[in-house]
Design a protein around this motif. Structure first.
Motif, short mmCIF file in Angstrom:
data_model
loop_
_atom_site.label_atom_id
_atom_site.label_comp_id
_atom_site.label_asym_id
_atom_site.label_seq_id
_atom_site.Cartn_x
_atom_site.Cartn_y
_atom_site.Cartn_z
N ALA A 120 5.81 9.97 -4.10
CA ALA A 120 4.43 9.67 -4.44
C ALA A 120 3.88 8.68 -5.32
CB ALA A 120 3.77 11.22 -4.95
N CYS A 121 4.61 8.59 -6.49
CA CYS A 121 4.39 7.92 -7.39
C CYS A 121 3.97 6.41 -7.15
CB CYS A 121 5.22 8.12 -8.65
SG CYS A 121 4.76 7.13 -10.08
N PRO A 122 2.90 6.03 -7.46
CA PRO A 122 2.72 4.67 -7.15
C PRO A 122 3.36 3.76 -8.14
CG PRO A 122 0.67 5.59 -8.17
CD PRO A 122 1.53 6.51 -8.04
N VAL A 123 3.86 4.00 -9.31
CA VAL A 123 4.53 3.15 -10.20
C VAL A 123 6.03 3.34 -10.50
CG1 VAL A 123 2.31 2.66 -11.47
CG2 VAL A 123 3.41 4.74 -12.13
N ARG A 124 6.27 4.37 -9.62
CA ARG A 124 7.75 4.43 -9.62
C ARG A 124 8.11 4.90 -10.96
NH1 ARG A 124 12.63 1.22 -6.85
NH2 ARG A 124 11.20 -0.38 -6.44
N ALA A 125 7.58 6.09 -11.73
CA ALA A 125 7.75 6.60 -12.82
C ALA A 125 8.95 7.46 -12.68
CB ALA A 125 6.64 7.34 -13.61
N TYR A 126 9.29 8.04 -11.45
CA TYR A 126 10.48 9.04 -11.22
C TYR A 126 11.69 8.23 -10.76
CZ TYR A 126 7.38 13.09 -11.58
OH TYR A 126 6.13 13.85 -11.85
N THR A 127 12.76 8.61 -11.40
CA THR A 127 14.13 8.33 -10.95
C THR A 127 15.02 9.67 -10.59
OG1 THR A 127 14.24 7.78 -12.98
CG2 THR A 127 14.88 6.02 -11.31
N LYS A 128 15.81 9.36 -9.52
CA LYS A 128 16.67 10.48 -9.42
C LYS A 128 18.03 9.87 -9.66
CE LYS A 128 19.01 13.88 -6.82
NZ LYS A 128 18.71 15.16 -7.23
N PRO B 119 0.01 -0.37 -10.96
CA PRO B 119 0.84 -0.79 -9.61
C PRO B 119 0.77 -2.28 -9.07
CG PRO B 119 -0.90 1.23 -9.55
CD PRO B 119 -1.16 0.37 -10.77
N MET B 120 -0.11 -2.83 -9.64
CA MET B 120 -0.38 -4.24 -9.38
C MET B 120 0.46 -5.15 -9.95
SD MET B 120 -3.03 -2.89 -7.87
CE MET B 120 -4.26 -2.61 -8.67
N ALA B 121 0.97 -4.80 -11.33
CA ALA B 121 1.51 -5.85 -12.08
C ALA B 121 2.86 -5.41 -12.91
CB ALA B 121 0.74 -6.56 -13.04
N VAL B 122 2.94 -3.96 -12.92
CA VAL B 122 4.01 -3.50 -13.88
C VAL B 122 5.20 -3.06 -13.06
CG1 VAL B 122 4.55 -2.19 -15.74
CG2 VAL B 122 2.53 -3.54 -16.02
N TYR B 124 6.23 -1.14 -9.40
CA TYR B 124 5.89 -1.17 -8.03
C TYR B 124 6.43 0.18 -7.28
CZ TYR B 124 4.48 -5.85 -8.65
OH TYR B 124 4.18 -7.12 -9.20
N GLY B 125 5.81 1.00 -6.62
CA GLY B 125 6.25 2.24 -5.80
C GLY B 125 5.96 1.83 -4.54
N PRO B 126 6.38 1.06 -3.92
CA PRO B 126 6.13 0.87 -2.29
C PRO B 126 6.28 2.02 -1.42
CG PRO B 126 8.12 -0.20 -2.91
CD PRO B 126 7.61 0.53 -4.09
N THR B 127 7.28 3.07 -1.98
CA THR B 127 7.10 4.31 -0.97
C THR B 127 6.08 5.12 -0.99
OG1 THR B 127 8.42 5.57 -2.52
CG2 THR B 127 9.71 4.51 -1.13
N SER B 128 5.12 4.80 -1.91
CA SER B 128 3.89 5.66 -2.25
C SER B 128 2.80 5.40 -1.50
CB SER B 128 3.58 5.52 -3.74
OG SER B 128 2.35 6.43 -3.75
N VAL B 129 1.87 6.27 -0.87
CA VAL B 129 0.84 5.88 0.02
C VAL B 129 -0.27 5.39 -1.06
CG1 VAL B 129 -0.97 6.34 1.77
CG2 VAL B 129 1.56 7.39 1.74
N LEU B 130 -0.29 5.92 -2.31
CA LEU B 130 -1.15 5.60 -3.42
C LEU B 130 -1.05 4.24 -3.75
CD1 LEU B 130 -3.55 6.65 -4.76
CD2 LEU B 130 -2.07 7.58 -6.54
N PHE B 131 0.12 3.83 -3.70
CA PHE B 131 0.67 2.50 -4.27
C PHE B 131 -0.14 1.46 -3.08
CE2 PHE B 131 3.22 -1.37 -3.32
CZ PHE B 131 3.21 -1.95 -4.82
N ALA B 186 -5.22 5.35 4.85
CA ALA B 186 -4.01 5.80 4.08
C ALA B 186 -4.67 6.73 3.02
CB ALA B 186 -3.80 4.38 2.91
N LEU B 187 -5.97 7.21 2.75
CA LEU B 187 -6.32 8.12 2.09
C LEU B 187 -6.11 9.49 2.88
CD1 LEU B 187 -9.84 6.95 0.90
CD2 LEU B 187 -7.94 7.37 -0.57
#
Ligand code: SF4
Ligand code: SF4
Lengths: 291, 391
Positions: A120-128, B119-122, B124-131, B186-187
């Motif tokens: 879920a995390c859009p900034v990849r704050a989690y790691t396994k 999420p745009m610059a620092v 990236y969580g590409p598996t995230s729909v919120l991304f 996506a929402l």
């Protein structure tokens, strides 16, 4: 003019494909977890509800002193969930199909194999981690709390009271202790070994063996073996799991699978839409020029 | 302004302005409290309910209501429905402002708003729909600003830059449709991650499709709603063409909305059939589901049909407002009302505390004031005399 703007449109769309398409590789990759990772086996039939694990967790993580002391039983009056200042809590149940006495259940982050929070995390704050812990990095988190929405076990908590420095708080599987060769504080503190630390695959074997040896004592299910793709923490129970508030309607597939279909449709839209719309536009221009 | 200050102040004292002032006087301090005492000082702040009405309204309802820009631009620039031209700028402005304020609600809600660009610059969580949502909302906000820029440039009398802005209209429109398709759906896809929490009647693999399709009629209905309100309250800002064509155009938009509503209605049933959830319809949540579907999708669709049949803009308007209420209800159902539906104490959680409602109302009021400020100044409801045939 018509052709030029059409090309421009395609160009703009192409850029979008690149920006998001780069991410697709990650979304599609399959992850089966680290084979040697650790886990925990919680045996609900053993737990005596002493809350020793809660106290140990509090100490190990340097959390604030609780409002009611850890030897106070009145907390069992209500069902609690982990909070920002209590990473694990024990609840008491009197299930209808149960044995005579009450049943206790310890709750905390289950350290999923493919964690919903992480997908879920859009900034990849989690790691396994290879050791098995699912860790959170407060330096990346911006506090959207989507991880809390996604976690099927309501494990991540948020310190809502903090105005400018809020963060997610949850069980860390005592990662530092484990890496140093130790075992998590709760497992160490448990006087009856209801919480057992070990390699996940060994714990599954152990759990299966207990069920086989004492068929009357356990329901025939190791909770966490398959749920949402398997969790690091596993549970044995003498009563049906739903009677002690385990979510039993979860899919066996990891949660990330639920969004995979959608995410893989994204490049399709990125490629098809510009083409379709560009065609519509050209058709429109053509008709206008005819006139 | 050409009138004495006291007199000018007196013209400001209208019932609506007094109401707005009262809302702001209460709501703005609440926003300050949010940033001094944390979210728990203004919301129910629960670990089980991470998202409250702030996002349920601000983001999940606000974004479909802002589909105005892409539906109008597509209709006019791509499909060539030229006669809707007088409503394009209004659609784009409504959309742009809607997204802008969705971001503002988000900034109030998230823990560290100054990291909004992460999420745009620092990281990236590409598996995230919120991304995906974050990226697309950011890009689309830019696209819409560019789409609206001719109006701003006309206001600023910047003829040269405006010519450039007009040139990119089609490209921007296509980019806008793509981005909108993806983040509107996506929402809905965001909730796919919570299969145990969203009630099974609302949880469906088709959620992304539901969210996208309903955004189309939401956008059309919103254009009807906003153009109606403006024709009433800012009549002097509109030109003859706008006022004269508004009724027939409203009926035309209503026709479009009506068709999409019926499609959506059918899709929702396909969703129930697909998951074989017929049995659930006989439960209490089932009754609520039927109420949403029959009273807030089918009913407005019928009203719209009637309005179109009779060529009555008034009936179409009623249907449009009704359909909008339905979209909001649907988004609140998914994100709040039927989220965690089986937890004890659920009802308390879904009713926002006064302070939070105050924040929502205050932001909405600022939204309206800013919107009015722009329509008052820029050529939105009229063509600028120096630039006939705008964009
Ligand atoms: S239990 Fe929840 S917080 Fe813990 S790893 Fe799984 S999804 Fe993440
Ligand atoms: S709250 Fe933080 S950790 Fe959780 S999903 Fe959002 S950014 Fe990631």
């Amino acid at each position: 003019m018509s052709r030029r703007s059409c090309l421009k449109a395609l160009g703009a769309a192409g850029c979008t494909v690149l920006s998001v398409g780069a991410g697709k590789a990650h979304a599609a990759r399959n992850f089966s977890g680290w084979p040697d990772r650790f886990g925990m086996l919680v045996d609900l039939t053993e737990c005596v509800g002493c809350r020793g694990c809660e106290a140990a967790c509090n100490r190990a993580n340097g959390l604030p002193a609780p409002e009611v002391p850890f030897d106070e039983k009145s907390v069992f009056e209500e069902k609690r969930r982990p909070t920002a200042s209590a990473f694990t809590v024990v609840n008491r149940y009197s299930p209808k199909d149960g044995p005579r006495g009450p049943v206790y259940r310890k709750v905390q982050c289950n350290h999923c194999n493919e964690p919903g929070c992480a997908s879920a995390c859009p900034v990849r704050a989690y790691t396994k981690t290879p050791e098995g812990a699912v860790l959170y990095d407060k330096e990346l988190c911006f506090g959207c709390r989507y991880c809390m929405v996604a976690c099927p076990f309501y494990a991540p908590a948020y310190d809502y009271g903090s105005a400018l420095d809020p963060r997610i708080e949850k069980c860390t599987f005592c990662h530092e202790r484990v890496k140093a060769g130790g075992i998590p504080a709760c497992a160490e503190a448990c006087p009856v070994e209801a919480v057992r630390f070990g390699r996940r695959k060994d714990l599954i074997t152990l759990a299966r063996e207990r069920i086989r040896k004492h068929p009357g004592r356990y329901v025939d299910r190791v909770f966490g073996e398959h749920e949402v793709g398997g969790t690091g923490w596993l549970y044995l129970s003498g009563v049906p799991f739903e009677q002690v508030d385990f979510p039993t309607d979860l899919p066996d597939k990891p949660l990330v699978e639920q969004t995979k279909g959608f995410l893989s449709a994204v490049p399709l839209v990125l490629v098809l839409w510009p083409a379709v719309l560009g065609l519509c536009y050209s058709a429109k221009r053509y008709k206008e020029e005819e006139r | 302004m050409g009138m004495p200050l006291a007199e000018y102040v007196r013209t400001l004292v209208t019932p609506l302005n007094v109401l707005a002032a009262a809302i702001l006087a209460y709501g703005i301090p609440m926003i300050v409290i949010r940033f001094t005492g944390g979210l728990s000082a203004v919301t129910h702040a629960s670990n089980e309910y991470p998202w409250s009405i702030l996002l349920g309204w601000g983001l999940f309802s606000g974004v479909p209501l802002s589909a105005t820009g892409y539906v109008m631009a597509t209709a006019v620039y791509i499909f060539g429905f030229k006669k809707y031209h007088p409503l394009v700028r209004l659609g784009v402005l409504t959309g742009f402002m809607g997204y802008l304020f969705a971001v503002i609600y988000l900034l109030i809600d998230i823990g560290r708003p100054w990291r909004i660009y992460y999420p745009m610059a620092v990281s990236y969580g590409p598996t995230s729909v919120l991304f995906l949502v974050a990226w697309h909302v950011a890009l689309y906000l830019t696209v819409q600003l560019l789409e609206f820029s001719p109006a701003i440039l006309e206001w600023l009398h910047s003829r040269r830059v405006r010519r450039w802005a007009i040139l990119i209209t089609v490209a921007m429109t296509i980019a806008g449709v793509i981005l909108s398709t993806l983040h509107q759906s996506a929402l809905g896809a965001m909730f796919l991650l919570a299969p145990g929490k969203v009630h099974p009647l609302w949880y469906s693999a088709l959620m992304p499709v539901f969210f996208f399709v309903s955004s189309i009629y939401a956008g059309l209905a919103m254009v009807i709603a906003v153009s109606t309100v403006l024709a009433r309250y800012l009549r002097d800002r509109a030109d003859r063409q706008y006022l004269e064509t508004l009724d027939p155009l409203t009926v035309g938009l209503g026709k479009g909305a009506c068709v999409v509503l019926f499609v959506y209605f059918a899709l929702k049933w396909i969703g129930v059939a697909h998951d074989d959830h017929w049995g659930l319809l006989a439960t209490r949540p089932g009754a609520w589901f039927l109420a949403e579907l029959l009273l807030f999708v089918l009913a407005p669709a019928i009203v719209l049909t009637l309005g179109v049949k009779r060529q009555s803009a008034r009936i179409v308007r009623a249907g449009a407002f009704w359909a909008l209420a339905g979209v909001i209800l649907n988004r609140l159902n998914v994100s709040l009302i039927m989220f965690n539906w089986n937890l004890p104490g659920h009802f308390h959680q879904i009713v926002p505390p006064m302070r939070e409602a105050g924040i929502v109302l205050a932001v909405a009021t600022i939204h309206i004031i800013l919107f009015r400020w722009i329509v008052n100044r820029m050529p939105v409801l009229r063509e600028h005399p120096d630039y006939p045939d705008h964009g």
